[in-house]
Design a protein around this motif. Structure first.
Motif, PDB file in Angstrom:
ATOM      1  N   UNK A 121       0.816  -1.216   0.000  1.00 10.32           N
ATOM      2  CA  UNK A 121       0.000   0.000   0.000  1.00 10.32           C
ATOM      3  C   UNK A 121       0.850   1.266   0.000  1.00 10.32           C
ATOM      4  N   UNK A 122       1.928   1.275   0.779  1.00 11.85           N
ATOM      5  CA  UNK A 122       2.754   2.484   0.876  1.00 11.85           C
ATOM      6  C   UNK A 122       3.430   2.814  -0.443  1.00 11.85           C
ATOM      7  N   UNK A 123       3.735   1.780  -1.263  1.00 12.14           N
ATOM      8  CA  UNK A 123       4.443   1.983  -2.523  1.00 12.14           C
ATOM      9  C   UNK A 123       3.509   1.954  -3.740  1.00 12.14           C
ATOM     10  N   UNK A 124       2.227   1.931  -3.535  1.00 15.21           N
ATOM     11  CA  UNK A 124       1.267   1.842  -4.642  1.00 15.21           C
ATOM     12  C   UNK A 124       1.528   2.946  -5.670  1.00 15.21           C
ATOM     13  N   UNK A 125       1.651   2.554  -6.937  1.00 17.86           N
ATOM     14  CA  UNK A 125       1.899   3.502  -8.014  1.00 17.86           C
ATOM     15  C   UNK A 125       3.359   3.815  -8.244  1.00 17.86           C
ATOM     16  N   UNK A 126       4.238   3.352  -7.368  1.00 15.20           N
ATOM     17  CA  UNK A 126       5.673   3.593  -7.529  1.00 15.20           C
ATOM     18  C   UNK A 126       6.321   2.429  -8.280  1.00 15.20           C
ATOM     19  N   UNK A 127       7.575   2.628  -8.657  1.00 18.88           N
ATOM     20  CA  UNK A 127       8.319   1.552  -9.292  1.00 18.88           C
ATOM     21  C   UNK A 127       8.576   0.434  -8.287  1.00 18.88           C
ATOM     22  N   UNK A 128       8.541  -0.805  -8.756  1.00 17.99           N
ATOM     23  CA  UNK A 128       8.807  -1.938  -7.878  1.00 17.99           C
ATOM     24  C   UNK A 128      10.290  -2.011  -7.549  1.00 17.99           C
TER      25      UNK A 128
ATOM     26  N   UNK B 100      13.656   4.044   0.362  1.00 20.16           N
ATOM     27  CA  UNK B 100      12.768   4.947   1.088  1.00 20.16           C
ATOM     28  C   UNK B 100      12.524   6.280   0.397  1.00 20.16           C
ATOM     29  N   UNK B 101      13.207   6.560  -0.700  1.00 22.53           N
ATOM     30  CA  UNK B 101      13.013   7.822  -1.405  1.00 22.53           C
ATOM     31  C   UNK B 101      11.707   7.858  -2.180  1.00 22.53           C
ATOM     32  N   UNK B 102      11.148   9.058  -2.297  1.00 21.91           N
ATOM     33  CA  UNK B 102       9.932   9.262  -3.087  1.00 21.91           C
ATOM     34  C   UNK B 102      10.212  10.394  -4.077  1.00 21.91           C
ATOM     35  N   UNK B 103      10.299  10.065  -5.342  1.00 22.04           N
ATOM     36  CA  UNK B 103      10.520  11.079  -6.375  1.00 22.04           C
ATOM     37  C   UNK B 103       9.276  11.946  -6.532  1.00 22.04           C
ATOM     38  N   UNK B 104       9.474  13.163  -7.061  1.00 18.26           N
ATOM     39  CA  UNK B 104       8.354  14.095  -7.218  1.00 18.26           C
ATOM     40  C   UNK B 104       7.215  13.485  -8.030  1.00 18.26           C
ATOM     41  N   UNK B 105       7.543  12.687  -9.034  1.00 16.12           N
ATOM     42  CA  UNK B 105       6.491  12.132  -9.897  1.00 16.12           C
ATOM     43  C   UNK B 105       5.636  11.087  -9.172  1.00 16.12           C
ATOM     44  N   UNK B 106       6.113  10.584  -8.032  1.00 14.97           N
ATOM     45  CA  UNK B 106       5.345   9.588  -7.277  1.00 14.97           C
ATOM     46  C   UNK B 106       4.713  10.191  -6.027  1.00 14.97           C
ATOM     47  N   UNK B 107       4.893  11.499  -5.832  1.00 12.78           N
ATOM     48  CA  UNK B 107       4.348  12.156  -4.642  1.00 12.78           C
ATOM     49  C   UNK B 107       2.839  12.285  -4.758  1.00 12.78           C
ATOM     50  N   UNK B 108       2.151  12.107  -3.619  1.00  9.27           N
ATOM     51  CA  UNK B 108       0.701  12.278  -3.531  1.00  9.27           C
ATOM     52  C   UNK B 108       0.401  13.104  -2.282  1.00  9.27           C
TER      53      UNK B 108
ATOM     54  N   UNK C 145      -0.925  12.087   0.403  1.00 10.67           N
ATOM     55  CA  UNK C 145      -0.580  11.306   1.591  1.00 10.67           C
ATOM     56  C   UNK C 145       0.852  10.765   1.550  1.00 10.67           C
ATOM     57  N   UNK C 146       1.547  11.000   0.455  1.00  8.52           N
ATOM     58  CA  UNK C 146       2.921  10.504   0.304  1.00  8.52           C
ATOM     59  C   UNK C 146       3.779  11.604  -0.315  1.00  8.52           C
ATOM     60  N   UNK C 147       4.278  12.515   0.505  1.00  6.52           N
ATOM     61  CA  UNK C 147       5.063  13.629  -0.044  1.00  6.52           C
ATOM     62  C   UNK C 147       6.405  13.154  -0.581  1.00  6.52           C
ATOM     63  N   UNK C 148       7.008  13.969  -1.433  1.00  4.99           N
ATOM     64  CA  UNK C 148       8.336  13.663  -1.959  1.00  4.99           C
ATOM     65  C   UNK C 148       9.332  13.589  -0.801  1.00  4.99           C
ATOM     66  N   UNK C 149      10.320  12.725  -0.961  1.00  5.31           N
ATOM     67  CA  UNK C 149      11.299  12.542   0.119  1.00  5.31           C
ATOM     68  C   UNK C 149      12.654  12.183  -0.468  1.00  5.31           C
ATOM     69  N   UNK C 150      13.688  12.847   0.035  1.00  2.00           N
ATOM     70  CA  UNK C 150      15.066  12.569  -0.363  1.00  2.00           C
ATOM     71  C   UNK C 150      15.800  12.017   0.849  1.00  2.00           C
ATOM     72  N   UNK C 151      16.259  10.783   0.764  1.00  2.00           N
ATOM     73  CA  UNK C 151      16.915  10.127   1.892  1.00  2.00           C
ATOM     74  C   UNK C 151      18.339  10.636   2.076  1.00  2.00           C
ATOM     75  N   UNK C 152      18.866  10.464   3.289  1.00  2.00           N
ATOM     76  CA  UNK C 152      20.212  10.900   3.630  1.00  2.00           C
ATOM     77  C   UNK C 152      21.055   9.718   4.093  1.00  2.00           C
ATOM     78  N   UNK C 153      22.370   9.923   4.056  1.00  2.00           N
ATOM     79  CA  UNK C 153      23.300   8.932   4.595  1.00  2.00           C
ATOM     80  C   UNK C 153      23.177   8.884   6.115  1.00  2.00           C
TER      81      UNK C 153
END
Length: 283
Positions: free
Chosen positions: A106-113, A195-203, A205-213
């Motif tokens: 559910x959390x990754x619905x619509x995103x790349x596998x 865990x990253x969410x690119x802008x094209x997959x943002x909704x 309920x699922x904002x864009x996210x850039x992960x860090x080291x």
């Protein structure tokens, strides 16, 4: 929880094979240089660390043991020994993870596998004690994450540093148990892959996210293996990981701060080499 059945793949077999010594009666004696067989493994695990959905798998796999001087395939996976010393050694080790179909999460619905992925890199092992009946090792694993993108193509997806303390004891000639403690620290692109969410997959309920080291997780595991006879063996493993204070806990894909893994496998040796070599404590 979904039940998925997969066709046996050599790569999956190398990741899932729990190798043991071939001779029940003499774990310290000479062993066949190679052994081939087959088995079936049942696994229950989160879709990815931090996921709130899990999957169960039933996977047939090839059972492969090779006791070469420099190349070894055993319960620790595929190893390429570079430097060996009585108290330490340096080798190349391989790990990996199973794919995740985003339509089933559910959390990754619509995103790349998430693709099937390998982790490959050097492993420095310090041997506190290493006897036929018991061993304790501290390992420093540094691995690159390589995602399979239409085999044989791979995409580099960052690196992971994984210190690990492993202990193993032979209770009898046929029964062995062990435990491990580990910590994981990942690069920004390693965390972005999961865990990253690119802008094209943002909704909404699922904002864009850039992960860090940063810090990834810590955990412990237990395993038990039983050799019913020279050909049949049973393996049980369980692990718990803790993701409190993970550097990616702000990701909308991060749903819970712990995870439990369980695995059971049954395998049978079908063929053995006539050539014999000395036993390895990691067998």
């Amino acid at each position: 929880m979904q039940i998925k059945t997969a066709i046996s793949l050599l790569a999956v077999g190398l990741l899932l094979s729990f190798a043991t010594q071939a001779e029940v009666s003499s774990p310290t004696g000479p062993l066949p240089k190679w052994e081939l067989g087959a088995g079936v493994a049942g696994l229950s695990l989160p879709d990815y660390p931090g996921a709130d959905q899990s999957s169960s798998y039933v996977l047939p796999f090839p059972y492969i043991i090779y006791r070469g001087e420099r190349i070894k395939a055993n319960r620790d996976g595929l190893r390429g020994l570079l430097i060996e010393h009585r108290r330490w050694d340096l080798d190349i080790s391989v790990g990996g993870s199973l794919p995740v179909n985003s339509s089933d999460n559910d959390a990754r619905a619509g995103m790349e596998s998430l693709d099937f992925s390998f982790e490959l890199g050097p492993s420095l092992r310090f041997k506190f004690y290493d006897t036929p009946s018991q061993n304790l090792q501290l390992r420093f694993n540094l691995r690159a994450l390589l995602a399979v993108d239409g085999f044989p193509a791979f995409n580099y997806e960052g690196w992971l540093f994984n210190p690990e303390l492993r202990w193993r004891q032979h209770l009898t000639d046929s029964l062995t148990w062990g435990a491990s403690l580990q910590m994981r620290y990942g690069s920004d692109d390693y965390h972005q892959y999961f865990y990253g969410v690119a802008n094209r997959f943002a909704t909404a309920s699922r904002p864009a996210y850039q992960a860090e080291e940063g810090y990834n997780s810590s955990g412990f595991g237990l395993n038990l293996r039983w050799l019913a006879n020279a050909d049949w063996r049973l393996n049980v493993a369980a692990a718990y990981i803790d993701l409190h204070d993970a550097s990616f806990n702000g990701s909308p894909l991060f749903k819970q701060n712990n995870g439990v893994y369980f695995g059971l496998s049954v395998s049978r040796i079908l063929w053995r080499a006539s050539t014999r070599v000395g036993a390895d404590p990691s067998d």
